[in-house]
Write an enzyme that holds these catalytic residues in place. Sequence first.
Site, PDB file in Angstrom:
ATOM      1  N   LYS A  48     -75.203  80.647   1.198  1.00 13.24           N
ATOM      2  CA  LYS A  48     -76.195  80.134   0.234  1.00 13.24           C
ATOM      3  C   LYS A  48     -75.889  80.656  -1.163  1.00 13.24           C
ATOM      4  CE  LYS A  48     -79.541  81.291   3.321  1.00 13.24           C
ATOM      5  NZ  LYS A  48     -80.850  81.603   3.805  1.00 13.24           N
ATOM      6  N   HIS A  49     -74.645  80.465  -1.575  1.00 11.71           N
ATOM      7  CA  HIS A  49     -74.227  80.849  -2.922  1.00 11.71           C
ATOM      8  C   HIS A  49     -72.904  80.159  -3.256  1.00 11.71           C
ATOM      9  CE1 HIS A  49     -72.259  83.989  -0.329  1.00 11.71           C
ATOM     10  NE2 HIS A  49     -71.227  83.545  -1.017  1.00 11.71           N
ATOM     11  N   ALA A  50     -72.489  80.290  -4.506  1.00 13.02           N
ATOM     12  CA  ALA A  50     -71.125  79.937  -4.928  1.00 13.02           C
ATOM     13  C   ALA A  50     -70.594  81.155  -5.670  1.00 13.02           C
ATOM     14  CB  ALA A  50     -71.153  78.711  -5.829  1.00 13.02           C
ATOM     15  N   HIS A  95     -71.822  77.185  -0.689  1.00 14.01           N
ATOM     16  CA  HIS A  95     -71.510  77.154   0.742  1.00 14.01           C
ATOM     17  C   HIS A  95     -72.558  77.893   1.569  1.00 14.01           C
ATOM     18  CE1 HIS A  95     -69.300  80.546  -1.072  1.00 14.01           C
ATOM     19  NE2 HIS A  95     -69.475  81.179   0.064  1.00 14.01           N
TER      20      HIS A  95
END
Length: 137
Positions: A48-50, A95
């Site tokens: 839950k980040h890039a 992602h």
Amino acid sequence: MNYKLLHMNIHGDAQGNLISIESMKNIPFEFKRMYYIFGTQPNIRRGKHAHKKTEQVLIAIKGSCKLFLDDGTNKETIKLNKNYEVLYLPPNLWHEMYDFSTDCVLVVLASDFYNENDYLRKYDDFLKYWVHDEKNN
Ligand code: T46
């Protein structure tokens, strides 16, 4: 979407199998860090980040998990379940990893050392940084 699924060579002989990963040879960056994720329950969603700069490759060495990818416009889901298949993950993809099998061991090679400042952990920050900022125009 600019991820790549790379097929590693399996050196198989009477002893069994061996796969080798080499910077700038069969993956497209120099790696400085390796970490691995294991013991994640099937109902858990991680990631839950890039990233701002870090490039990575992800390999399900054992078991399987799914990866949700989002470039701000397109969304895709990939299943990682082959230890010879390496996912190249550029920094600009949001992602999320989920649906882990209980035996899953996910190995990650990263282009840089761990630095929390490289994370875009809020979806709006990701859109602002990678989709709406001047760098992409
Ligand atoms: C990514 C996906 C695929 C460290 O201290 N050093 C490290 O090198 C890493 C990767 C994490 N940590 C600490 C930070 C947190 O306290 O370990 C804890 C769990 O990290 P996080 O919640 O970021 O884990 P994931 O599974 O959400 O994400 C990880 C990577 O952090 C990330 O870069 O792309 O795997």
